[in-house]
Design a protein around this motif. Structure first.
Motif, PDB file in Angstrom:
ATOM      1  N   VAL A  92     -78.870   9.257  34.600  1.00 53.85           N
ATOM      2  CA  VAL A  92     -79.945   8.647  33.816  1.00 53.85           C
ATOM      3  C   VAL A  92     -79.371   7.468  33.034  1.00 53.85           C
ATOM      4  O   VAL A  92     -78.571   7.657  32.123  1.00 53.85           O
ATOM      5  N   PRO A  93     -79.762   6.234  33.391  1.00 52.19           N
ATOM      6  CA  PRO A  93     -79.203   5.075  32.700  1.00 52.19           C
ATOM      7  C   PRO A  93     -79.815   4.854  31.320  1.00 52.19           C
ATOM      8  O   PRO A  93     -80.966   5.192  31.072  1.00 52.19           O
ATOM      9  N   ARG A  94     -79.009   4.298  30.452  1.00 55.59           N
ATOM     10  CA  ARG A  94     -79.466   3.865  29.134  1.00 55.59           C
ATOM     11  C   ARG A  94     -79.674   2.365  29.250  1.00 55.59           C
ATOM     12  O   ARG A  94     -78.808   1.641  29.728  1.00 55.59           O
ATOM     13  N   VAL A  95     -80.850   1.898  28.830  1.00 54.69           N
ATOM     14  CA  VAL A  95     -81.182   0.486  28.982  1.00 54.69           C
ATOM     15  C   VAL A  95     -81.534  -0.142  27.643  1.00 54.69           C
ATOM     16  O   VAL A  95     -81.961   0.539  26.720  1.00 54.69           O
ATOM     17  N   GLU A  96     -81.345  -1.443  27.592  1.00 51.85           N
ATOM     18  CA  GLU A  96     -81.731  -2.221  26.418  1.00 51.85           C
ATOM     19  C   GLU A  96     -82.802  -3.204  26.859  1.00 51.85           C
ATOM     20  O   GLU A  96     -82.635  -3.918  27.845  1.00 51.85           O
ATOM     21  N   CYS A  97     -83.904  -3.231  26.130  1.00 53.33           N
ATOM     22  CA  CYS A  97     -85.018  -4.109  26.469  1.00 53.33           C
ATOM     23  C   CYS A  97     -84.964  -5.353  25.585  1.00 53.33           C
ATOM     24  O   CYS A  97     -84.956  -5.244  24.350  1.00 53.33           O
ATOM     25  N   PRO A  98     -84.947  -6.543  26.185  1.00 50.96           N
ATOM     26  CA  PRO A  98     -84.922  -7.763  25.379  1.00 50.96           C
ATOM     27  C   PRO A  98     -86.256  -8.062  24.701  1.00 50.96           C
ATOM     28  O   PRO A  98     -86.308  -8.815  23.737  1.00 50.96           O
ATOM     29  N   TYR A  99     -87.341  -7.449  25.174  1.00 54.10           N
ATOM     30  CA  TYR A  99     -88.663  -7.717  24.609  1.00 54.10           C
ATOM     31  C   TYR A  99     -88.980  -6.828  23.407  1.00 54.10           C
ATOM     32  O   TYR A  99     -89.358  -7.310  22.353  1.00 54.10           O
ATOM     33  N   CYS A 100     -88.819  -5.519  23.574  1.00 54.79           N
ATOM     34  CA  CYS A 100     -89.111  -4.628  22.439  1.00 54.79           C
ATOM     35  C   CYS A 100     -87.867  -4.250  21.652  1.00 54.79           C
ATOM     36  O   CYS A 100     -87.967  -3.518  20.673  1.00 54.79           O
ATOM     37  N   GLU A 101     -86.712  -4.724  22.087  1.00 53.15           N
ATOM     38  CA  GLU A 101     -85.453  -4.554  21.371  1.00 53.15           C
ATOM     39  C   GLU A 101     -85.104  -3.086  21.087  1.00 53.15           C
ATOM     40  O   GLU A 101     -84.689  -2.738  19.982  1.00 53.15           O
ATOM     41  N   VAL A 102     -85.306  -2.243  22.082  1.00 53.43           N
ATOM     42  CA  VAL A 102     -84.913  -0.843  21.954  1.00 53.43           C
ATOM     43  C   VAL A 102     -83.808  -0.554  22.957  1.00 53.43           C
ATOM     44  O   VAL A 102     -83.660  -1.239  23.964  1.00 53.43           O
ATOM     45  N   ARG A 103     -83.031   0.475  22.669  1.00 50.43           N
ATOM     46  CA  ARG A 103     -81.983   0.931  23.577  1.00 50.43           C
ATOM     47  C   ARG A 103     -82.190   2.433  23.757  1.00 50.43           C
ATOM     48  O   ARG A 103     -81.938   3.214  22.845  1.00 50.43           O
ATOM     49  N   ARG A 104     -82.683   2.803  24.942  1.00 46.74           N
ATOM     50  CA  ARG A 104     -83.016   4.202  25.209  1.00 46.74           C
ATOM     51  C   ARG A 104     -82.722   4.566  26.660  1.00 46.74           C
ATOM     52  O   ARG A 104     -82.529   3.708  27.495  1.00 46.74           O
ATOM     53  N   ARG A 105     -82.765   5.852  26.928  1.00 47.08           N
ATOM     54  CA  ARG A 105     -82.656   6.339  28.300  1.00 47.08           C
ATOM     55  C   ARG A 105     -84.008   6.161  28.991  1.00 47.08           C
ATOM     56  O   ARG A 105     -85.050   6.300  28.360  1.00 47.08           O
ATOM     57  N   VAL A 106     -83.963   5.876  30.284  1.00 45.27           N
ATOM     58  CA  VAL A 106     -85.208   5.672  31.029  1.00 45.27           C
ATOM     59  C   VAL A 106     -85.902   7.013  31.257  1.00 45.27           C
ATOM     60  O   VAL A 106     -85.275   8.079  31.211  1.00 45.27           O
ATOM     61  N   LYS A 107     -87.196   6.956  31.515  1.00 44.24           N
ATOM     62  CA  LYS A 107     -87.967   8.154  31.806  1.00 44.24           C
ATOM     63  C   LYS A 107     -87.761   8.529  33.265  1.00 44.24           C
ATOM     64  O   LYS A 107     -87.767   7.666  34.137  1.00 44.24           O
ATOM     65  N   LEU A 108     -87.599   9.805  33.515  1.00 46.05           N
ATOM     66  CA  LEU A 108     -87.473  10.277  34.886  1.00 46.05           C
ATOM     67  C   LEU A 108     -88.861  10.622  35.419  1.00 46.05           C
ATOM     68  O   LEU A 108     -89.605  11.362  34.765  1.00 46.05           O
ATOM     69  N   PRO A 109     -89.214  10.116  36.596  1.00 43.04           N
ATOM     70  CA  PRO A 109     -90.557  10.381  37.116  1.00 43.04           C
ATOM     71  C   PRO A 109     -90.773  11.824  37.565  1.00 43.04           C
ATOM     72  O   PRO A 109     -91.905  12.258  37.700  1.00 43.04           O
ATOM     73  N   SER A 110     -89.715  12.592  37.755  1.00 44.34           N
ATOM     74  CA  SER A 110     -89.846  13.941  38.310  1.00 44.34           C
ATOM     75  C   SER A 110     -89.922  15.052  37.265  1.00 44.34           C
ATOM     76  O   SER A 110     -90.126  16.203  37.621  1.00 44.34           O
ATOM     77  N   THR A 111     -89.750  14.725  35.992  1.00 41.40           N
ATOM     78  CA  THR A 111     -89.746  15.762  34.972  1.00 41.40           C
ATOM     79  C   THR A 111     -90.299  15.223  33.662  1.00 41.40           C
ATOM     80  O   THR A 111     -90.439  14.025  33.479  1.00 41.40           O
ATOM     81  N   GLU A 112     -90.606  16.136  32.768  1.00 44.14           N
ATOM     82  CA  GLU A 112     -91.048  15.744  31.441  1.00 44.14           C
ATOM     83  C   GLU A 112     -89.833  15.707  30.515  1.00 44.14           C
ATOM     84  O   GLU A 112     -88.776  16.242  30.829  1.00 44.14           O
ATOM     85  N   LYS A 113     -90.019  15.098  29.376  1.00 35.18           N
ATOM     86  CA  LYS A 113     -88.921  14.939  28.428  1.00 35.18           C
ATOM     87  C   LYS A 113     -88.378  16.291  27.973  1.00 35.18           C
ATOM     88  O   LYS A 113     -89.129  17.220  27.709  1.00 35.18           O
ATOM     89  N   ARG A 114     -87.061  16.376  27.935  1.00 33.04           N
ATOM     90  CA  ARG A 114     -86.319  17.540  27.416  1.00 33.04           C
ATOM     91  C   ARG A 114     -86.524  18.843  28.205  1.00 33.04           C
ATOM     92  O   ARG A 114     -86.297  19.924  27.676  1.00 33.04           O
TER      93      ARG A 114
END
Length: 141
Positions: free
Chosen positions: A74-96
């Protein structure tokens, strides 16, 4: 093994297969997200800066009597538009959650014909996990 088994066998879209290993009697598929599915979790843009990756282990459908786990990068990404640094959402499961949506559907199907204890023993998981999946299903329906 090709990625078609991930799609047709386990219902996983947007993943690429890296390797398969058998550890302690269970099958582990090491997979990663395809680059077009790596997006900002907030604004959904694909123009993100990729940073570190974290391995996450998920339960999925068994193959016969063999337990199967997915080891997902699971990659951690930084968004230049919303300026957040988070892990991407996985399409196959829900969070946690430690299992895929397909696994939850399989548990629900088994709960219709078996007891919770029997389902847990068959899948090699705890009674509490099966109970939580069944409880969530009953609350939605």
């Amino acid at each position: 093994m090709s990625t078609s088994i991930l799609y047709h066998g386990f219902g996983l879209k947007g993943y690429r297969h890296k390797k398969t290993e058998i550890v302690e009697g269970e099958i582990r598929f090491h997979i990663g997200l395809k680059s077009r599915h790596i997006r900002c979790p907030l604004c959904n843009t694909r123009q993100v800066i990729k940073h570190s990756e974290k391995l996450r282990t998920l339960r999925t459908l068994p193959i016969g009597k063999k337990l199967v786990k997915l080891v997902v990068s699971v990659p951690r990404v930084e968004c230049p538009y919303c300026e957040v640094r988070r892990r991407v959402k996985l399409p196959s499961t829900e969070k946690r959650l430690s299992y895929t949506k397909q696994f939850a559907r399989y548990v629900i199907g088994l709960c219709e014909v078996m007891t919770i204890r029997a389902v847990a023993r068959h899948l090699g998981v705890s009674w509490d996990l099966v109970k939580d999946i069944h409880k969530k299903y009953l609350q939605k329906h």
